[in-house]
Write a protein that holds these residues in place. Structure first.
Motif, PDB file in Angstrom:
ATOM      1  N   MET A   1     -13.505   4.971  11.320  1.00 24.38           N
ATOM      2  CA  MET A   1     -12.113   5.226  10.580  1.00 24.38           C
ATOM      3  C   MET A   1     -10.791   5.459  10.448  1.00 24.38           C
ATOM      4  N   ALA A   2     -10.782   6.112  11.398  1.00 25.56           N
ATOM      5  CA  ALA A   2      -8.985   6.051  11.690  1.00 25.56           C
ATOM      6  C   ALA A   2      -8.191   4.986  11.653  1.00 25.56           C
ATOM      7  N   ASP A   3      -9.865   3.885  12.498  1.00 24.58           N
ATOM      8  CA  ASP A   3      -9.095   2.510  12.873  1.00 24.58           C
ATOM      9  C   ASP A   3      -8.119   1.628  11.355  1.00 24.58           C
ATOM     10  N   HIS A   4      -9.436   2.019  10.623  1.00 25.01           N
ATOM     11  CA  HIS A   4      -9.444   1.909   9.150  1.00 25.01           C
ATOM     12  C   HIS A   4      -8.147   2.087   8.366  1.00 25.01           C
ATOM     13  N   ARG A   5      -8.139   2.997   8.257  1.00 17.53           N
ATOM     14  CA  ARG A   5      -6.894   4.404   7.673  1.00 17.53           C
ATOM     15  C   ARG A   5      -5.734   3.977   8.014  1.00 17.53           C
ATOM     16  N   ALA A   6      -5.713   3.022   9.316  1.00 19.16           N
ATOM     17  CA  ALA A   6      -3.845   2.446   9.932  1.00 19.16           C
ATOM     18  C   ALA A   6      -3.663   1.711   9.143  1.00 19.16           C
ATOM     19  N   ALA A   7      -5.078   0.224   9.586  1.00 15.96           N
ATOM     20  CA  ALA A   7      -4.875  -0.983   8.487  1.00 15.96           C
ATOM     21  C   ALA A   7      -4.036  -0.883   7.900  1.00 15.96           C
ATOM     22  N   LEU A   8      -5.046  -0.058   6.586  1.00 16.69           N
ATOM     23  CA  LEU A   8      -4.803  -0.051   5.442  1.00 16.69           C
ATOM     24  C   LEU A   8      -3.689   0.330   4.368  1.00 16.69           C
ATOM     25  N   ARG A   9      -3.025   1.031   5.387  1.00 16.68           N
ATOM     26  CA  ARG A   9      -1.852   1.777   5.450  1.00 16.68           C
ATOM     27  C   ARG A   9      -0.547   0.683   6.093  1.00 16.68           C
ATOM     28  N   ALA A  10      -1.184  -0.386   7.202  1.00 13.41           N
ATOM     29  CA  ALA A  10       0.097  -0.932   7.689  1.00 13.41           C
ATOM     30  C   ALA A  10      -0.024  -2.169   6.712  1.00 13.41           C
ATOM     31  N   VAL A  11      -1.274  -3.011   5.119  1.00 15.34           N
ATOM     32  CA  VAL A  11      -1.099  -3.418   4.945  1.00 15.34           C
ATOM     33  C   VAL A  11      -0.334  -3.060   3.310  1.00 15.34           C
ATOM     34  N   VAL A  12      -0.924  -2.215   2.508  1.00 16.60           N
ATOM     35  CA  VAL A  12      -0.188  -1.666   1.567  1.00 16.60           C
ATOM     36  C   VAL A  12       1.117  -0.696   2.141  1.00 16.60           C
ATOM     37  N   THR A  13       1.799  -0.385   3.109  1.00 16.75           N
ATOM     38  CA  THR A  13       3.420  -0.076   3.790  1.00 16.75           C
ATOM     39  C   THR A  13       4.299  -1.684   3.406  1.00 16.75           C
ATOM     40  N   GLN A  14       3.672  -2.942   3.931  1.00 14.93           N
ATOM     41  CA  GLN A  14       4.242  -4.044   3.685  1.00 14.93           C
ATOM     42  C   GLN A  14       4.249  -4.369   2.165  1.00 14.93           C
ATOM     43  N   ARG A  15       3.305  -3.977   1.204  1.00 14.87           N
ATOM     44  CA  ARG A  15       2.993  -5.112   0.061  1.00 14.87           C
ATOM     45  C   ARG A  15       3.094  -3.826  -1.426  1.00 14.87           C
ATOM     46  N   MET A  16       3.138  -3.221  -1.081  1.00 13.63           N
ATOM     47  CA  MET A  16       3.576  -1.831  -2.386  1.00 13.63           C
ATOM     48  C   MET A  16       5.399  -1.861  -2.131  1.00 13.63           C
ATOM     49  N   LEU A  17       5.552  -2.107  -4.078  1.00 18.87           N
ATOM     50  CA  LEU A  17       7.184  -1.779  -4.113  1.00 18.87           C
ATOM     51  C   LEU A  17       7.666  -0.411  -3.710  1.00 18.87           C
ATOM     52  N   THR A  18       8.593   0.142  -4.304  1.00 19.01           N
ATOM     53  CA  THR A  18       8.993   1.273  -3.896  1.00 19.01           C
ATOM     54  C   THR A  18       9.080   2.226  -4.788  1.00 19.01           C
ATOM     55  N   ASP A  19       8.480   2.745  -5.596  1.00 16.29           N
ATOM     56  CA  ASP A  19       7.811   3.248  -6.297  1.00 16.29           C
ATOM     57  C   ASP A  19       7.774   5.264  -5.992  1.00 16.29           C
ATOM     58  N   PRO A  20       8.725   6.003  -6.380  1.00 19.41           N
ATOM     59  CA  PRO A  20       8.998   7.382  -5.697  1.00 19.41           C
ATOM     60  C   PRO A  20       7.510   8.253  -6.254  1.00 19.41           C
ATOM     61  N   ALA A  21       6.431   7.749  -7.394  1.00 17.57           N
ATOM     62  CA  ALA A  21       5.500   8.005  -7.659  1.00 17.57           C
ATOM     63  C   ALA A  21       3.997   7.503  -6.992  1.00 17.57           C
ATOM     64  N   HIS A  22       4.387   5.999  -6.202  1.00 18.46           N
ATOM     65  CA  HIS A  22       3.631   5.508  -6.191  1.00 18.46           C
ATOM     66  C   HIS A  22       3.562   4.842  -4.850  1.00 18.46           C
ATOM     67  N   ASP A  23       3.775   5.323  -4.225  1.00 15.86           N
ATOM     68  CA  ASP A  23       4.471   4.938  -2.736  1.00 15.86           C
ATOM     69  C   ASP A  23       3.386   5.354  -1.872  1.00 15.86           C
ATOM     70  N   LEU A  24       3.453   5.761  -0.399  1.00 18.15           N
ATOM     71  CA  LEU A  24       2.647   5.073   0.490  1.00 18.15           C
ATOM     72  C   LEU A  24       2.240   6.610   0.851  1.00 18.15           C
ATOM     73  N   ALA A  25       3.366   7.730   0.136  1.00 20.61           N
ATOM     74  CA  ALA A  25       2.818   9.465   0.148  1.00 20.61           C
ATOM     75  C   ALA A  25       1.588   9.758  -0.999  1.00 20.61           C
ATOM     76  N   HIS A  26       1.781   9.032  -1.932  1.00 19.82           N
ATOM     77  CA  HIS A  26       1.189   9.183  -2.609  1.00 19.82           C
ATOM     78  C   HIS A  26      -0.094   8.709  -2.610  1.00 19.82           C
ATOM     79  N   LEU A  27      -0.502   7.671  -1.668  1.00 22.31           N
ATOM     80  CA  LEU A  27      -1.709   7.358  -1.090  1.00 22.31           C
ATOM     81  C   LEU A  27      -2.013   8.105  -0.227  1.00 22.31           C
ATOM     82  N   ASP A  28      -1.948   8.735   0.867  1.00 23.82           N
ATOM     83  CA  ASP A  28      -1.673   9.655   1.068  1.00 23.82           C
ATOM     84  C   ASP A  28      -2.694  10.926   0.781  1.00 23.82           C
ATOM     85  N   ARG A  29      -1.658  11.097   0.379  1.00 21.58           N
ATOM     86  CA  ARG A  29      -2.362  12.670  -0.793  1.00 21.58           C
ATOM     87  C   ARG A  29      -3.088  12.643  -1.275  1.00 21.58           C
ATOM     88  N   VAL A  30      -3.309  11.827  -2.178  1.00 25.04           N
ATOM     89  CA  VAL A  30      -5.133  11.229  -2.656  1.00 25.04           C
ATOM     90  C   VAL A  30      -5.962  10.599  -1.803  1.00 25.04           C
TER      91      VAL A  30
END
Length: 217
Positions: A1-30
């Motif tokens: 699970m830890a490896d999958h989470r790290a891989a998923l975080r890496a993917v979204v960090t590269q692909r998601m646009l900057t948005d203060p309400a929908h960023d990596l921190a939002h995904l971590d909180r969800v």
């Protein structure tokens, strides 16, 4: 699970646009919220992937095609999940959870993971973080905090396209009743109570008493 989470975080960090309400921190909180309200029926791999990939396509709130974003995110998730070794059934279940999480898409959640993601994503719009997100998004869209003449829409129609506080009444304060998990419902009531406390202070500072119909949900 830890490896999958790290891989998923890496993917979204590269692909998601900057948005203060929908960023990596939002995904971590969800993901954090989802773990809190999940039960033993939950497929944790599917839930993890859905939490981190649900906003791959994130259209602005004022975009006319915003209701399609979750379905587009579901489609975009397939090659990512396949690369991570997810089985076909897991990919299908993850895609459904992603598609059904959206408020505007209006797709009924039909699995435990879809129900949990839907509630977790909406819970991140409530409480202290929800207060911050409301004003961050409204500021980015050039919307006023409130109507100076009638802050709580006592003699006008609510308009959350113009005023940030109106969005609380039109949507956010109503979210507890729309939760589909017991844990989500309990946490939503707690967070809305926090928001109502903020509104009491807010109303005092702007010199307009908070109407009765804003004080309960």
């Amino acid at each position: 699970m830890a490896d999958h989470r790290a891989a998923l975080r890496a993917v979204v960090t590269q692909r998601m646009l900057t948005d203060p309400a929908h960023d990596l921190a939002h995904l971590d909180r969800v993901w954090l919220i989802a773990q809190t309200i999940a039960d033993q029926r939950t497929n944790q791999r599917v839930l993890l992937a859905a939490c981190y990939l649900h906003d791959l396509i994130n259209l602005p709130k004022d975009d006319p095609n915003r209701h399609l974003a979750s379905q587009q995110s579901a489609t975009e998730s397939e090659p990512i999940l396949a690369e991570l070794g997810f089985a076909a059934s897991e990919i299908c279940n993850t895609q459904h959870a992603i598609a059904a999480h959206s408020y505007s898409a209006n797709i009924p959640p039909e699995s435990p993971e879809a129900c949990i993601l839907r509630d977790a994503d909406r819970l991140d719009a409530l409480g202290a973080i929800g207060i911050a997100r409301t004003f961050a998004v409204s500021g980015a869209l050039g919307r006023a905090l409130y109507d100076i003449a009638d802050p709580f829409a006592e003699d006008r129609v609510l308009d959350d396209q113009k005023f940030a506080i109106d969005h609380w009444k039109t949507k956010l304060l109503n979210l507890p009743a729309e939760m589909v998990t017991d844990g989500g419902r309990d946490l939503a009531h707690k967070r809305v109570t926090q928001m109502l406390g903020f509104l009491e202070i807010f109303s005092e500072e702007i010199g307009h008493p908070l109407p009765i119909n804003w004080k309960s949900v």
